[in-house]
Motif scaffolding. Structure first.
Motif, PDB file in Angstrom:
ATOM      1  N   VAL B  37       1.099  -1.369  -0.031  1.00  0.00           N
ATOM      2  CA  VAL B  37       0.480  -0.051  -0.024  1.00  0.00           C
ATOM      3  C   VAL B  37       0.759   1.208  -0.217  1.00  0.00           C
ATOM      4  O   VAL B  37       2.002   1.213   0.729  1.00  0.00           O
ATOM      5  CB  VAL B  37      -0.905  -0.166   1.500  1.00  0.00           C
ATOM      6  CG1 VAL B  37      -0.435  -0.318   2.634  1.00  0.00           C
ATOM      7  CG2 VAL B  37      -2.003   1.914   1.298  1.00  0.00           C
ATOM      8  N   GLN B  38       0.071   2.266  -0.805  1.00  0.00           N
ATOM      9  CA  GLN B  38       1.247   3.577  -0.742  1.00  0.00           C
ATOM     10  C   GLN B  38       0.608   4.367  -0.079  1.00  0.00           C
ATOM     11  O   GLN B  38      -0.968   5.035  -1.062  1.00  0.00           O
ATOM     12  CB  GLN B  38       1.599   3.642  -1.437  1.00  0.00           C
ATOM     13  CG  GLN B  38       2.882   4.584  -1.788  1.00  0.00           C
ATOM     14  CD  GLN B  38       3.299   4.806  -3.576  1.00  0.00           C
ATOM     15  OE1 GLN B  38       2.990   4.279  -4.441  1.00  0.00           O
ATOM     16  NE2 GLN B  38       4.248   6.175  -3.259  1.00  0.00           N
ATOM     17  N   GLU B  88      -3.131   3.806  -2.621  1.00  0.00           N
ATOM     18  CA  GLU B  88      -2.631   3.786  -4.298  1.00  0.00           C
ATOM     19  C   GLU B  88      -2.601   1.703  -3.017  1.00  0.00           C
ATOM     20  O   GLU B  88      -1.945   1.811  -2.476  1.00  0.00           O
ATOM     21  CB  GLU B  88      -1.915   3.656  -5.002  1.00  0.00           C
ATOM     22  CG  GLU B  88      -1.340   3.616  -6.062  1.00  0.00           C
ATOM     23  CD  GLU B  88      -1.358   3.818  -6.959  1.00  0.00           C
ATOM     24  OE1 GLU B  88      -0.578   5.094  -7.079  1.00  0.00           O
ATOM     25  OE2 GLU B  88      -1.370   3.369  -8.710  1.00  0.00           O
ATOM     26  N   TYR B  89      -2.753   1.059  -4.600  1.00  0.00           N
ATOM     27  CA  TYR B  89      -2.384  -0.629  -4.209  1.00  0.00           C
ATOM     28  C   TYR B  89      -1.859  -1.225  -4.990  1.00  0.00           C
ATOM     29  O   TYR B  89      -1.947  -1.451  -5.982  1.00  0.00           O
ATOM     30  CB  TYR B  89      -3.410  -1.840  -3.327  1.00  0.00           C
ATOM     31  CG  TYR B  89      -4.102  -1.073  -2.234  1.00  0.00           C
ATOM     32  CD1 TYR B  89      -4.952  -0.076  -1.846  1.00  0.00           C
ATOM     33  CD2 TYR B  89      -4.074  -1.361  -0.261  1.00  0.00           C
ATOM     34  CE1 TYR B  89      -5.291   0.616  -0.550  1.00  0.00           C
ATOM     35  CE2 TYR B  89      -4.621  -0.886  -0.001  1.00  0.00           C
ATOM     36  CZ  TYR B  89      -5.034   0.263   0.114  1.00  0.00           C
ATOM     37  OH  TYR B  89      -5.692   0.478   1.203  1.00  0.00           O
ATOM     38  N   PHE B  90      -0.782  -2.567  -4.640  1.00  0.00           N
ATOM     39  CA  PHE B  90       0.464  -2.286  -5.728  1.00  0.00           C
ATOM     40  C   PHE B  90       0.773  -4.254  -5.458  1.00  0.00           C
ATOM     41  O   PHE B  90       0.702  -4.538  -4.507  1.00  0.00           O
ATOM     42  CB  PHE B  90       1.337  -1.647  -5.481  1.00  0.00           C
ATOM     43  CG  PHE B  90       1.632  -0.660  -6.040  1.00  0.00           C
ATOM     44  CD1 PHE B  90       1.349   0.256  -5.569  1.00  0.00           C
ATOM     45  CD2 PHE B  90       1.988  -0.680  -7.253  1.00  0.00           C
ATOM     46  CE1 PHE B  90       1.531   1.674  -5.815  1.00  0.00           C
ATOM     47  CE2 PHE B  90       1.922   1.047  -8.341  1.00  0.00           C
ATOM     48  CZ  PHE B  90       1.761   2.158  -7.343  1.00  0.00           C
ATOM     49  N   CYS B  91      -0.222  -4.907  -6.380  1.00  0.00           N
ATOM     50  CA  CYS B  91       0.196  -6.456  -6.309  1.00  0.00           C
ATOM     51  C   CYS B  91       1.506  -6.829  -6.985  1.00  0.00           C
ATOM     52  O   CYS B  91       2.028  -6.060  -7.686  1.00  0.00           O
ATOM     53  CB  CYS B  91      -1.012  -6.691  -7.553  1.00  0.00           C
ATOM     54  SG  CYS B  91      -0.971  -8.537  -7.429  1.00  0.00           S
ATOM     55  N   VAL B  92       2.743  -7.932  -6.438  1.00  0.00           N
ATOM     56  CA  VAL B  92       3.679  -7.863  -6.572  1.00  0.00           C
ATOM     57  C   VAL B  92       4.000  -9.171  -7.143  1.00  0.00           C
ATOM     58  O   VAL B  92       3.098 -10.177  -6.017  1.00  0.00           O
ATOM     59  CB  VAL B  92       5.152  -7.129  -5.746  1.00  0.00           C
ATOM     60  CG1 VAL B  92       6.209  -7.413  -6.531  1.00  0.00           C
ATOM     61  CG2 VAL B  92       4.191  -5.778  -5.543  1.00  0.00           C
ATOM     62  N   GLY B 109       2.250  -4.632 -10.683  1.00  0.00           N
ATOM     63  CA  GLY B 109       1.229  -4.239 -11.187  1.00  0.00           C
ATOM     64  C   GLY B 109       1.264  -2.608 -11.003  1.00  0.00           C
ATOM     65  O   GLY B 109       2.107  -1.906 -11.036  1.00  0.00           O
ATOM     66  N   THR B 110       0.638  -2.373 -12.022  1.00  0.00           N
ATOM     67  CA  THR B 110       0.482  -0.513 -12.292  1.00  0.00           C
ATOM     68  C   THR B 110      -0.321  -0.261 -11.217  1.00  0.00           C
ATOM     69  O   THR B 110      -0.100   1.126 -11.117  1.00  0.00           O
ATOM     70  CB  THR B 110      -0.310  -0.705 -14.075  1.00  0.00           C
ATOM     71  OG1 THR B 110      -1.929  -1.572 -13.849  1.00  0.00           O
ATOM     72  CG2 THR B 110       1.218  -1.038 -15.041  1.00  0.00           C
ATOM     73  N   GLY B 111      -0.890  -1.074 -10.346  1.00  0.00           N
ATOM     74  CA  GLY B 111      -1.445  -0.456  -8.998  1.00  0.00           C
ATOM     75  C   GLY B 111      -3.096   0.322  -9.120  1.00  0.00           C
ATOM     76  O   GLY B 111      -3.691   0.053 -10.330  1.00  0.00           O
TER      77      GLY B 111
END
Lengths: 113, 118
Positions: B37-38, B88-92, B109-111
């Motif tokens: 999470v950002q 903003e949430y990122f899958c990695v 991921g692009t978020g």
């Protein structure tokens, strides 16, 4: 646990000026270190990674360079900034071993004017 | 080859309702999967990670994710959204096999931007 110190938090620089962003790591030894950039409306893009002192690999051709003068120090530089270098820069580290996630710095928001 | 697809660039939910952020991946090897999470103008924070143990992974702040190998998905969920979840949430995805240089390839991921409406 790992801690990353990244500075400065924000930076406004004119086109053509040099850049130096620094990142230091605590709580681990011999980590993998990374510089990422997040441009507006985009995901994270890996710029550089390092598996050891003096070992730098670049993922994309660009106006930037990186250096790792010490085990836990990672520096992102440019001799002459371009407008397109604006963005949010994140330093990250990861201890060896696939089941470790990343630890990220707090980021630097760079605006080139 | 390794890739991550976050199916929604923006998600809006009302406060107190469930959150579902979708992520599909592809990987040549058994992957490790992460959600980060950002919050605005801040660095990335690890929410949770999957590394081949239980398929339902619990993370911080009430989030959880379920690894479904048959669907190649790793969706992020929360039963009840809070205003502080707006971020903003990122899958990695990370391949478990490292390269000869000791670098494990990681793809972000692009978020997905989560908006929580009061």
């Amino acid at each position: 646990s790992q801690t990353i110190h990244q500075w400065p938090a924000t930076l406004v620089q004119p086109v053509g000026s040099p850049l130096s962003l620094e990142c230091t790591v605590e709580g681990t030894s011999n980590p993998n270190l990374y510089w990422y950039r997040q441009a507006a409306g985009r995901g994270l893009q890996l710029l550089f990674y390092s598996v050891g002192i003096g070992q730098i690999s670049s993922e994309v051709p660009q106006n930037l360079s990186a250096s790792r003068p010490q085990d836990r120090q990672f520096i992102l530089s440019s001799k002459k900034l371009l407008l397109s270098d604006s963005g949010f820069y994140l330093c990250a580290c990861r201890s060896r071993g696939y089941n470790y996630g990343y630890t990220f710095g707090s980021g630097t928001r760079l605006t080139v004017v | 080859a390794q890739s991550v697809t976050q199916l929604d660039s923006h998600v809006s939910v009302s406060e107190g309702t469930p959150v579902l952020l979708r992520c599909n991946y592809s990987s040549s090897y058994s992957p490790s999967l992460f959600w980060y999470v950002q919050h605005p103008n801040k660095g990335l924070q690890l929410l949770l990670k999957y590394t081949s143990a239980a398929t339902l992974v619990k993370g911080i702040n009430g989030f959880e994710a379920e690894f479904k190998k048959s669907e190649t998905s790793f969706h992020l969920m929360k039963p009840s959204a809070h205003m502080s979840d707006a971020a903003e949430y990122f899958c990695v995805v990370s391949d478990r096999r490292a390269s000869s240089g000791g670098y494990q390839k990681v793809t972000f991921g692009t978020g997905t931007k989560l908006q929580v409406i009061p």
